[in-house]
Design a protein around this motif. Structure first.
Motif, PDB file in Angstrom:
ATOM      1  N   ALA A   1       0.836  -1.205   0.000  1.00  0.00           N
ATOM      2  CA  ALA A   1       0.000   0.000   0.000  1.00  0.00           C
ATOM      3  C   ALA A   1       0.869   1.252   0.000  1.00  0.00           C
ATOM      4  O   ALA A   1       0.532   2.251  -0.653  1.00  0.00           O
ATOM      5  CB  ALA A   1      -0.927  -0.003   1.208  1.00  0.00           C
ATOM      6  N   SER A   2       1.993   1.215   0.706  1.00  0.00           N
ATOM      7  CA  SER A   2       2.882   2.378   0.768  1.00  0.00           C
ATOM      8  C   SER A   2       3.479   2.686  -0.603  1.00  0.00           C
ATOM      9  O   SER A   2       3.573   3.853  -1.007  1.00  0.00           O
ATOM     10  CB  SER A   2       4.000   2.142   1.790  1.00  0.00           C
ATOM     11  N   VAL A   3       3.868   1.632  -1.324  1.00  0.00           N
ATOM     12  CA  VAL A   3       4.417   1.830  -2.672  1.00  0.00           C
ATOM     13  C   VAL A   3       3.350   2.419  -3.593  1.00  0.00           C
ATOM     14  O   VAL A   3       3.588   3.402  -4.316  1.00  0.00           O
ATOM     15  CB  VAL A   3       4.955   0.506  -3.243  1.00  0.00           C
ATOM     16  N   TRP A   4       2.173   1.823  -3.581  1.00  0.00           N
ATOM     17  CA  TRP A   4       1.080   2.278  -4.444  1.00  0.00           C
ATOM     18  C   TRP A   4       0.660   3.704  -4.099  1.00  0.00           C
ATOM     19  O   TRP A   4       0.517   4.565  -4.979  1.00  0.00           O
ATOM     20  CB  TRP A   4      -0.103   1.320  -4.304  1.00  0.00           C
ATOM     21  N   ASN A   5       0.483   3.980  -2.809  1.00  0.00           N
ATOM     22  CA  ASN A   5       0.035   5.303  -2.397  1.00  0.00           C
ATOM     23  C   ASN A   5       1.095   6.370  -2.669  1.00  0.00           C
ATOM     24  O   ASN A   5       0.763   7.510  -3.005  1.00  0.00           O
ATOM     25  CB  ASN A   5      -0.341   5.294  -0.911  1.00  0.00           C
ATOM     26  N   SER A   6       2.350   6.004  -2.537  1.00  0.00           N
ATOM     27  CA  SER A   6       3.430   6.949  -2.856  1.00  0.00           C
ATOM     28  C   SER A   6       3.380   7.342  -4.325  1.00  0.00           C
ATOM     29  O   SER A   6       3.556   8.518  -4.674  1.00  0.00           O
ATOM     30  CB  SER A   6       4.796   6.331  -2.530  1.00  0.00           C
ATOM     31  N   ALA A   7       3.127   6.349  -5.183  1.00  0.00           N
ATOM     32  CA  ALA A   7       3.035   6.632  -6.617  1.00  0.00           C
ATOM     33  C   ALA A   7       1.856   7.561  -6.914  1.00  0.00           C
ATOM     34  O   ALA A   7       1.964   8.486  -7.735  1.00  0.00           O
ATOM     35  CB  ALA A   7       2.897   5.326  -7.397  1.00  0.00           C
ATOM     36  N   LEU A   8       0.731   7.341  -6.238  1.00  0.00           N
ATOM     37  CA  LEU A   8      -0.442   8.178  -6.467  1.00  0.00           C
ATOM     38  C   LEU A   8      -0.228   9.598  -5.964  1.00  0.00           C
ATOM     39  O   LEU A   8      -0.639  10.571  -6.611  1.00  0.00           O
ATOM     40  CB  LEU A   8      -1.668   7.560  -5.785  1.00  0.00           C
ATOM     41  N   VAL A   9       0.393   9.717  -4.800  1.00  0.00           N
ATOM     42  CA  VAL A   9       0.674  11.042  -4.249  1.00  0.00           C
ATOM     43  C   VAL A   9       1.632  11.803  -5.173  1.00  0.00           C
ATOM     44  O   VAL A   9       1.445  12.989  -5.458  1.00  0.00           O
ATOM     45  CB  VAL A   9       1.271  10.935  -2.826  1.00  0.00           C
ATOM     46  N   PHE A  10       2.641  11.104  -5.660  1.00  0.00           N
ATOM     47  CA  PHE A  10       3.596  11.731  -6.579  1.00  0.00           C
ATOM     48  C   PHE A  10       2.896  12.189  -7.854  1.00  0.00           C
ATOM     49  O   PHE A  10       3.162  13.292  -8.364  1.00  0.00           O
ATOM     50  CB  PHE A  10       4.719  10.755  -6.918  1.00  0.00           C
ATOM     51  N   ALA A  11       1.997  11.343  -8.376  1.00  0.00           N
ATOM     52  CA  ALA A  11       1.263  11.698  -9.600  1.00  0.00           C
ATOM     53  C   ALA A  11       0.400  12.933  -9.360  1.00  0.00           C
ATOM     54  O   ALA A  11       0.365  13.854 -10.192  1.00  0.00           O
ATOM     55  CB  ALA A  11       0.406  10.530 -10.054  1.00  0.00           C
ATOM     56  N   GLY A  12      -0.297  12.975  -8.224  1.00  0.00           N
ATOM     57  CA  GLY A  12      -1.121  14.133  -7.899  1.00  0.00           C
ATOM     58  C   GLY A  12      -0.292  15.389  -7.725  1.00  0.00           C
ATOM     59  O   GLY A  12      -0.675  16.477  -8.171  1.00  0.00           O
ATOM     60  N   TYR A  13       0.863  15.246  -7.106  1.00  0.00           N
ATOM     61  CA  TYR A  13       1.771  16.381  -6.895  1.00  0.00           C
ATOM     62  C   TYR A  13       2.275  16.916  -8.236  1.00  0.00           C
ATOM     63  O   TYR A  13       2.357  18.121  -8.446  1.00  0.00           O
ATOM     64  CB  TYR A  13       2.936  15.942  -6.029  1.00  0.00           C
ATOM     65  N   GLN A  14       2.604  15.995  -9.149  1.00  0.00           N
ATOM     66  CA  GLN A  14       3.112  16.408 -10.448  1.00  0.00           C
ATOM     67  C   GLN A  14       2.025  17.065 -11.305  1.00  0.00           C
ATOM     68  O   GLN A  14       2.291  18.023 -12.027  1.00  0.00           O
ATOM     69  CB  GLN A  14       3.690  15.201 -11.198  1.00  0.00           C
ATOM     70  N   LEU A  15       0.816  16.556 -11.209  1.00  0.00           N
ATOM     71  CA  LEU A  15      -0.265  17.111 -12.016  1.00  0.00           C
ATOM     72  C   LEU A  15      -0.602  18.542 -11.599  1.00  0.00           C
ATOM     73  O   LEU A  15      -0.790  19.424 -12.432  1.00  0.00           O
ATOM     74  CB  LEU A  15      -1.520  16.236 -11.908  1.00  0.00           C
ATOM     75  N   GLN A  16      -0.717  18.732 -10.262  1.00  0.00           N
ATOM     76  CA  GLN A  16      -1.085  20.048  -9.748  1.00  0.00           C
ATOM     77  C   GLN A  16      -2.305  20.604 -10.494  1.00  0.00           C
ATOM     78  O   GLN A  16      -2.358  21.788 -10.842  1.00  0.00           O
ATOM     79  CB  GLN A  16       0.096  21.017  -9.892  1.00  0.00           C
ATOM     80  N   GLN A  17      -3.250  19.717 -10.743  1.00  0.00           N
ATOM     81  CA  GLN A  17      -4.423  20.128 -11.489  1.00  0.00           C
ATOM     82  C   GLN A  17      -5.664  19.890 -10.639  1.00  0.00           C
ATOM     83  O   GLN A  17      -5.598  19.459  -9.495  1.00  0.00           O
ATOM     84  CB  GLN A  17      -4.523  19.339 -12.807  1.00  0.00           C
TER      85      GLN A  17
END
Length: 200
Positions: free
Chosen positions: A148-164
């Motif tokens: 879950a930590s790996v998956w959630n880290s990827a999602l948080v990073f994606a959201g951070y990068q999108l900034q949309q």
């Protein structure tokens, strides 16, 4: 869905993230991609700490998955095998397959749970056989938290990068989720048509 989840996260903070991630694993139509993706956007705006966000989200994931794990724990393996003997056709399972799954969880259960945590729809369902086939609580908890930590880290990073905004995130989440569901249905239909049970 996009109308109330952002408001709930804004009002509830980390607690809202934990509750939503727990609910997502009990009621899968609530997408973790949207929850943690929005959390990642909030990180970019200074609303959340990324490490704490991943930790809280992963603990929520563990709580939801642990419920299914305990449900699996209360099932009897012999009853499951008898059920498969009667209805295996529609499950595309035979007893030999059940025994093979049992052996897999005995030998490699933590890796199965770990990698399954990164696969939409499967990440919740995998908790039931983990409990059914006697995976230890410690192994399940550690594997679930790690995956879950790996998956959630990827999602948080994606959201951070999108900034949309939410619509931008859903533009990517929606097609992927639908594609996975359609692929799963096609594979299931194919298996039902061509599947033949093997002797025990």
């Amino acid at each position: 869905m996009s109308e109330w989840i952002p408001d709930f996260i804004e009002q509830g903070g980390y607690l809202a993230i934990a509750l939503l991630m727990a609910a997502e694993n009990i009621f899968p139509p609530i997408p973790s991609e949207l929850i943690m993706g929005l959390g990642g956007v909030a990180v970019g705006h200074g609303g959340f700490s990324a490490p704490l966000l991943v930790l809280v989200g992963s603990l929520g994931s563990l709580a939801g998955n642990y419920m299914w794990f305990m449900i699996g724990r209360h099932w009897d393996e012999d009853d499951v095998r008898n059920f498969v003997r009667k209805h295996g056709r529609w499950l595309t399972l035979d007893v030999r397959s059940v025994n093979r799954i049992d052996a897999t969880f005995d030998n490699h259960g933590e890796w199965v749970v770990f990698f399954a945590r990164c696969i939409p729809n499967i990440r919740t369902l995998i908790s039931v056989p983990a409990g059914l086939f006697g995976m230890s609580h410690k192994r399940f908890i550690l594997a679930t938290l790690a995956g879950a930590s790996v998956w959630n880290s990827a999602l948080v990073f994606a959201g951070y990068q999108l900034q949309q905004n939410v619509d931008e995130i859903e533009k990517y989440v929606g097609p992927v989720s639908i594609g996975v569901i359609v692929l799963a249905i096609v594979i299931y239909i194919w298996r039902v048509i061509f599947w033949r049970p093997k002797e025990e």
